[in-house]
Design an enzyme around this catalytic site. Sequence first.
Site, PDB file in Angstrom:
ATOM      1  N   HIS A  82      -7.387  -5.649  -1.247  1.00 33.42           N
ATOM      2  CA  HIS A  82      -6.232  -4.864  -0.829  1.00 33.42           C
ATOM      3  C   HIS A  82      -5.557  -5.436   0.416  1.00 33.42           C
ATOM      4  O   HIS A  82      -4.326  -5.379   0.543  1.00 33.42           O
ATOM      5  CB  HIS A  82      -6.672  -3.420  -0.563  1.00 33.42           C
ATOM      6  N   GLU A 133      -8.780  -5.101  -6.630  1.00 33.72           N
ATOM      7  CA  GLU A 133      -8.242  -3.773  -6.322  1.00 33.72           C
ATOM      8  C   GLU A 133      -8.359  -2.796  -7.485  1.00 33.72           C
ATOM      9  O   GLU A 133      -7.581  -1.855  -7.586  1.00 33.72           O
ATOM     10  CB  GLU A 133      -6.774  -3.890  -5.909  1.00 33.72           C
ATOM     11  N   SER A 167       0.838  -1.198   0.000  1.00 36.97           N
ATOM     12  CA  SER A 167       0.000   0.000   0.000  1.00 36.97           C
ATOM     13  C   SER A 167       0.880   1.257   0.000  1.00 36.97           C
ATOM     14  O   SER A 167       1.674   1.448  -0.915  1.00 36.97           O
ATOM     15  CB  SER A 167      -0.974  -0.042   1.183  1.00 36.97           C
TER      16      SER A 167
END
Length: 284
Positions: free
Chosen positions: A267, A229, A167
């Site tokens: 995610h 995602e 991330s």
Amino acid sequence: MNSSFPHTQPVAAHPQAPESEFRLRGTTQFDLTSATGRQYRILMSIPDLPPTEQGYPIIYALDGHAIFATLLAAERAQSRRSQKTDAVASIIVGIGYPSELPNSPERHYDYTLPVPVDNLPASRDGQPWPLHGGADEFLQFIQEVLKPEVERRQTVDRNRQTLLGHSFGGLFTLHTLFTSPQSFRNYVAASPSLHWAQPQIVDEEQQFAEYMKTAQEEHHLFIALGELENTPPFHMLQHAAALAERLQPLHEYGLHVRFREYADENHGSVVPSMISAALRTAPL
């Protein structure tokens, strides 16, 4: 009249044993302070197997308290049969914070680029983003404080160092590759937040591409995302796939890019899914 059942006595409860802190075998933790006074808690493993003459390969993992245990378990399970798994015994260094939260708020400053506030996407809660833009300061801490301390404690193969982030950590990983590629040989960017760093990350990518054409360096980059995602407004999968495609021509100059999309993963769930492949990013 005698009862046919024997008399019973109440069973005394065993005295409660004192609680002890749970520790993973072969690991240690210590605290470090950056040159600017920021505090970090470091988790570090020592492999079961002896090092080679060059020392141990090493993986520096961001969000240490979120990923360290999973990464360590995979490394220990797979490194025992390197010939079949292509995973070698490695030191795992998890970079965390004294709060020990899986995703500590401090990461927002450390992992992000100093992009103008007007360029940032809207936050989920509508509130202003917290302080950001400390990526270069954080990289300086890794290079000048953390790495020397780790190398003081263990014998490290400097030619087989990996940086792994997810991330915002994936964004920091790409920022490091693009602006300071000599810092690591191998880079793992899981679900990188490319949407958050426009246009600076694009400019850095272009400068890196020109650099690689004359640098005569070899690097390995693994980009991993979950199939789920690609939802608006960020379209993380789409942006990362396009990045991998743009970087592929640099193969002839020494950049080896792998891209993988994990079916049915989102995610958060993509992290344990990609770890085994991440262990194979560093060549034997």
